[in-house]
Scaffold this motif. Structure first.
Motif, PDB file in Angstrom:
ATOM      1  N   ASN A 269       0.846  -1.196   0.000  1.00 50.20           N
ATOM      2  CA  ASN A 269       0.000   0.000   0.000  1.00 50.20           C
ATOM      3  C   ASN A 269       0.879   1.242   0.000  1.00 50.20           C
ATOM      4  O   ASN A 269       1.841   1.328   0.771  1.00 50.20           O
ATOM      5  CB  ASN A 269      -0.885   0.046   1.251  1.00 50.20           C
TER       6      ASN A 269
ATOM      7  N   TYR B 170      -4.687   6.717  -1.319  1.00 51.66           N
ATOM      8  CA  TYR B 170      -3.939   5.461  -1.259  1.00 51.66           C
ATOM      9  C   TYR B 170      -3.939   4.779  -2.627  1.00 51.66           C
ATOM     10  O   TYR B 170      -4.966   4.745  -3.319  1.00 51.66           O
ATOM     11  CB  TYR B 170      -4.560   4.509  -0.233  1.00 51.66           C
TER      12      TYR B 170
ATOM     13  N   ASN C 124       0.750   5.590   0.164  1.00 58.14           N
ATOM     14  CA  ASN C 124      -0.158   6.680   0.501  1.00 58.14           C
ATOM     15  C   ASN C 124       0.581   8.011   0.583  1.00 58.14           C
ATOM     16  O   ASN C 124       1.776   8.069   0.908  1.00 58.14           O
ATOM     17  CB  ASN C 124      -0.883   6.407   1.823  1.00 58.14           C
TER      18      ASN C 124
ATOM     19  N   ARG D  39      -0.301  11.705   2.414  1.00 59.18           N
ATOM     20  CA  ARG D  39      -1.222  12.368   3.345  1.00 59.18           C
ATOM     21  C   ARG D  39      -0.754  13.801   3.559  1.00 59.18           C
ATOM     22  O   ARG D  39       0.415  14.047   3.838  1.00 59.18           O
ATOM     23  CB  ARG D  39      -1.248  11.618   4.673  1.00 59.18           C
TER      24      ARG D  39
ATOM     25  N   ALA E 227      -5.884  12.245   2.717  1.00 61.45           N
ATOM     26  CA  ALA E 227      -4.965  11.193   2.288  1.00 61.45           C
ATOM     27  C   ALA E 227      -5.580  10.413   1.134  1.00 61.45           C
ATOM     28  O   ALA E 227      -6.803  10.261   1.045  1.00 61.45           O
ATOM     29  CB  ALA E 227      -4.640  10.253   3.442  1.00 61.45           C
TER      30      ALA E 227
ATOM     31  N   TRP F  32     -12.589   7.362   6.051  1.00 55.93           N
ATOM     32  CA  TRP F  32     -11.904   6.465   5.110  1.00 55.93           C
ATOM     33  C   TRP F  32     -12.949   5.688   4.320  1.00 55.93           C
ATOM     34  O   TRP F  32     -13.933   5.194   4.873  1.00 55.93           O
ATOM     35  CB  TRP F  32     -11.013   5.488   5.861  1.00 55.93           C
TER      36      TRP F  32
END
Length: 991
Positions: A355, A403, A357, A359, A401, A498
């Motif tokens: 993963n 992803y 990301n 942010r 954020a 999220w």
């Protein structure tokens, strides 16, 4: 209303005599060691120093130390001070970094203890004598930030504007209550304190070596005084405009979980591996204006306005590495090696899912402090003073954020990951590096946003009177006064929003419903390379396709790119940005205790009186002494506004399918819910009222001209935080089919609640110190302290009865309550001296050193969020110590002051401590390992008015190491973090 004086009577009657004997013995032993052996030498040293002082122009850090020592020596209580005699010359780059040099003060190097992944660039929270209950003042008046409404974030105030900082470790009756650990008073300059016109400027360029960028700052001050015929007026204006930047690189793991090993024993593996890079920048501007008018020698008016704003922002780029299908690491997910305790050390993870990301976070905060005060002596012997103060603080936070995830290759395979978590230089290496650099190998995975908007304001008024006894050899003065405040604090926060964009490993969405980076919002992702990660000392995944900073700089802007892929993901759910004000219309939950709107009002009224006395001739005890005896009584009235919810009744409560008829138990529960929501579902005020009686006594014995012994006995208090007193209750019935859960004994459900009826935590305190001042800038001091703390705020579950709609039910209710006690004791040893007796050029050498020891018994940690089960479990774990408390810490500074050169090499160290009982995401306790940092400064006086210098921070590039508790017997390494060495080039000019 509450009576909290029983503990004080028990303390005074049973525990105090033992504490006095212990502390007196230690203090007198120290005097006995110091006085016979060094008294004659000390007298000679003082004489020689006084003679030498006539030839020495005291400047720089020597002058600052001399000023700080005079404050400590002459104070009526236990206090330590930091002085900046030169304009803008506080000894460190920030207020918190300067405070860590003070005996008994420890610095927490994170912005929030539950978020250990993100270290603070300029220090962080300050603990005094092991406690974080520290009250902040500006020129003796209460000041606070909107984020908590109690204390000021030191990162929001420029050190350049301060004349000094005082740390009060035990109270007197005239001091504002609220600092159970201590009170930190930030002092700015006043124009009528200056003898003449003063104009000063400073400029610096601060270079961060890991970040690879420099940042400019500047400050200025103008002060003057004039005789205007109707007395004298003075005006001062100072300003600081500063930029700063910082980078942190970290290798991290997840929490450790227990698995069965191949040999039949247990092994412990982290849930995942990862790397993180955070680039942080901040603009901080501070302004201070003062106008004073003294019509005559007996009357002075002072008007002051102080304003500070800080606008930090950070970009967080991370890679998280999991087992296949996004799962946690297990013994069969790779080839691993373990240590003797079964903790994972190194190995190869096969088929790793990854993963990525980016942010972005920013905070806009400001605080304004505006006051009007006077000092008046109407007749001989009487003095009056007072002020009116208004404080306004605001804080606005935005977090966003996005992803991405690495897809499998054409054969359905994922990369292997070689790693080593042992030793000082961990590494993580990913195979198939070429594919990591291809945009079409990634999909858009998820997004998350979070918003806050808080404000707090206070109006405070104070009036004091003092009578001087000119004709009494024992009584010196009598003081009395009153202070009233009215504070409003409103916190508005969303949860952490999220949700899905197009695909997740566990979802395994179809390719036609998956948005790949090269074909969807292609210009909103970038190939990011972790260049020179940890200065190249470790191996990490070198590249990956991450969301761009511009994409995550706005949640609504990001949605313009994400809306179509959410609509086409085939799942009928997905991410949408939070919209205001609807986003604040939420209830507290395990995700965020402050979700929704928390509105609080607090009114206080304090009355105090104190008598100050002394025997200058030593007729009573054989040695001169002085002291004060006082009593402060404060009433606190609070009004908290909130709403509650009730539920838990499902379709299984119906008598039969297709009918609305309910079983008897369900019908009763439904009647309860309807009535409860009708009365409590809307916003409602909850009031509380309590009184605290705070006695204090301070004694000082002048054993010799240069040796004094202090004793202090007092009660302190700290009010609960506004998040703790939020009036919110969530009641849930527990049904099995259509009947109450038979496993619940005597109750029909559970509830989690706020606690608007909390009262203050108090401590009965004993302090003693012995202080030897052998020169005006040289001293050896020992201080011991003991605190018997009552009414810690603890998370407890009790059975409570509720009646609504003519229905009475019992629930297991979890809420914060005043339920625990503990004892804290320790000592501080401090030494400072310039070695003027040495031959030139060594007579410019000096040293400062101090050591602090803190021991704690009992007490309890506070779960900030009662709706988070992991926080509750961690806070109630009796095997864990109090958060933020190191048993040992020390400072050592070598100084040189001669030939127009002023230099300092300063080392600060603190022992391993518990950072949090439950870190966010990890949901486990995290420990901050032993940490020591070396800083330095070098200044040269080119002329009497012009000075050039260098200031260096973190010279040794100390690595921050954190450990996490898991299901294994001992904590395991969780995080390794490097941050910048910072070098500042400084110019100061004054005339």
């Amino acid at each position: 209303m509450s009576d909290n004086n029983k503990g004080f009577r028990v303390f005074a009657g049973k525990k105090l005599p033992h504490c006095i004997r212990m502390a007196s013995g230690i203090s007198l032993m120290a005097v006995g060691v110091a006085t016979p052996s060094f008294a004659q030498e000390g007298e000679e040293a003082v004489s020689e120093y006084d003679a030498a002082l006539e030839e020495i122009v005291v400047t720089g850090q020597r002058a600052s130390i001399l000023s700080a020592q005079a404050i400590k020596r002459d104070a009526e209580q236990v206090v330590d001070a930091i002085s900046a005699v030169d304009i803008g010359a506080l000894p460190d780059r920030s207020v918190s970094e300067a405070l860590q040099r003070v005996p008994g003060v420890q610095l927490q190097r994170t912005n929030a203890n539950r978020d250990p992944a993100r270290l603070a660039a300029e220090g962080g929270g300050v603990f005094v004598r092991g406690l974080g209950w520290v009250r902040t003042e500006l020129n003796g008046r209460d000041i606070f930030s909107a984020a908590n409404g109690r204390t000021l974030g030191f990162e929001d105030v420029s050190a350049d504007l301060l004349a000094g900082v005082d740390v009060y470790k035990n109270p007197t009756a005239d001091q504002v209550e609220g600092g159970l650990g201590g009170t930190v008073n930030l002092r700015t300059r006043l124009p009528l304190e200056q003898n003449e016109r003063l104009l000063a400027f400073s400029a610096d360029y601060n270079y961060a070596d890991l970040y690879g960028e420099g940042f400019a700052s500047g400050s200025g001050l103008y002060s003057d005084r004039w005789d205007v015929g109707q007395g004298e007026v003075g005006f001062l204006f100072s300003a600081s405009v500063a930029e700063i930047g910082n980078r942190t690189d970290a290798i991290q793991s997840g929490r450790y979980e227990t698995h069965a090993g191949s040999d039949g024993g247990d092994v412990y593996l982290p849930t995942n591996l990862g790397v993180r890079r955070i680039d942080w920048e901040q603009d901080r501007n501070s302004y201070n204006g003062v106008f004073q008018w003294a019509p005559d020698d007996d009357l002075t008016f002072t008007a002051q306005a102080f304003y500070a704003e800080a606008n930090p922002q950070d970009v967080d780029r991370g890679v998280e590495i999991f087992a296949p299908e996004g799962g946690n690491l297990t013994p069969d997910s790779g080839d691993y090696q373990y240590d003797a305790d079964g903790v994972l050390q190194r190995g190869t993870l096969h088929g790793a899912t990854m993963n990525y990301n980016t942010r972005y976070g920013k905070r806009e905060s400001d605080v304004g402090d505006y006051s009007l005060g006077f000092e008046y002596s109407p007749v001989s012997g009487w003095a009056l003073s007072g002020d009116l103060q208004y404080v306004k603080s605001r804080s606005k936070v935005e977090q966003m954020a996005a992803y991405t995830q690495l897809a499998a290759d054409g054969n359905g395979n994922f990369p292997d990951v070689d790693f080593d978590l042992s030793g000082d230089n961990p590494h993580i290496a990913v195979s198939d590096q070429e594919r990591l650099g291809q945009q079409d190998q990634y999909w858009w995975a998820a997004a998350m946003d979070h918003l806050e908007n808080s404000e707090a304001e206070s109006l405070a008024g104070r009036l004091d009177a003092e009578y001087l006894f000119d004709d009494n050899s024992f009584l010196k003065r009598f003081r009395f006064g009153a202070r009233a405040t009215d504070k409003d604090a409103i916190t508005r926060q969303t949860g952490w929003n999220w949700s899905l964009l197009s695909n997740q490993y566990w979802l395994n969405n179809s390719p036609e419903n998956t948005a790949f980076l090269h074909s969807s919002a292609a210009d909103q992702s970038e190939l990011y390379t972790f260049d020179d990660f940890m200065r190249g000392d470790v191996t990490v995944p070198t590249q990956g396709w991450l969301p761009t900073q511009s994409l995550v700089s706005s949640n609504t802007g990001a949605y313009e790119h994400f809306e179509s892929m959410v609509a086409n993901n085939g799942q009928f759910w997905g991410w949408a940005p939070l919209m205001l004000p609807q986003g604040y219309d939420e209830n507290p939950n395990g995700d965020n205790v402050s979700a929704g709107i928390n509105s609080q009002n607090e009114q206080t009224l304090a009355l105090y009186t104190s008598v100050h006395f002394g025997d200058d001739d030593g007729e009573i005890f054989g040695v001169p002494f002085d002291g004060n005896l006082g009593l402060r009584v404060v009433e606190t009235k609070t009004t908290a506004t909130g709403r509650s919810v009730a539920g838990g009744i499902s379709d299984s409560c119906k008598v039969a399918e297709g009918t609305d008829a309910l079983t008897e138990e369900c019908a009763g529960a439904m009647a309860f819910v309807d009535a409860y929501m009708a009365e409590m579902g809307g916003y409602k005020d909850f009031t509380n009222d309590y009184v605290n009686v705070l006695p204090s006594m301070n004694l000082r014995f002048m054993l010799q001209d240069d040796v004094q012994l202090r004793f202090g006995l007092s009660r302190g208090m700290v009010r609960p935080g506004f998040a703790q007193t939020r009036p919110y209750t969530n009641i849930t019935f527990d049904f099995h089919d259509s009947v109450f859960n038979p496993n619940l004994i005597g109750t029909q459900g559970r509830a989690t609640a706020g606690a608007p009826d909390l009262k203050a935590t108090t401590a009965d305190q004993f302090d003693t110190s012995v202080e030897w001042y052998f020169t005006e800038s040289g001293s050896l001091t020992f201080a011991a302290f003991y605190k018997d703390i009552q009414d810690y705020v603890a998370l407890r579950t009790n059975v409570e009865s509720y009646t609504y709609g003519d229905q009475t039910f019992e629930f297991d209710v979890t809420r914060q309550t005043n339920a625990a006690s503990g004892q804290l004791a320790g000592f501080e040893l401090a030494y400072q001296q310039f070695y003027d007796m040495l031959p030139s050029p060594f007579d410019g050498l000096g040293m400062q050193a101090n050591f602090t020891f803190v021991d704690n018994q009992g007490g309890i940690n506070t779960a900030l969020n009662p709706f988070d089960e992991a926080q509750g479990e961690g806070a109630n774990d009796d095997s864990l110590p109090i958060e933020g408390m190191s048993r040992k810490s020390y400072n050592l500074a070598l100084m040189y002051e001669k030939y127009d050169v002023s230099a300092r090499l300063a080392y600060n160290w603190r022992e391993r401590y518990l950072l949090t009982t439950s870190a966010a995401v990890l949901n486990r306790p995290v420990w901050f390992n032993d940490y020591g940092q070396l800083d330095a400064s070098l200044f040269y006086n080119a002329t009497d008015n012009l000075k050039f210098g260098l200031q260096a921070t973190n010279l040794l590039n100390t690595r921050t190491e954190l450990e996490v508790n898991g299901e294994h017997p001992q904590a395991a390494q969780y995080s390794w973090t490097d941050t910048d060495r910072r070098i500042a080039f400084v110019t100061r000019y004054s005339f």
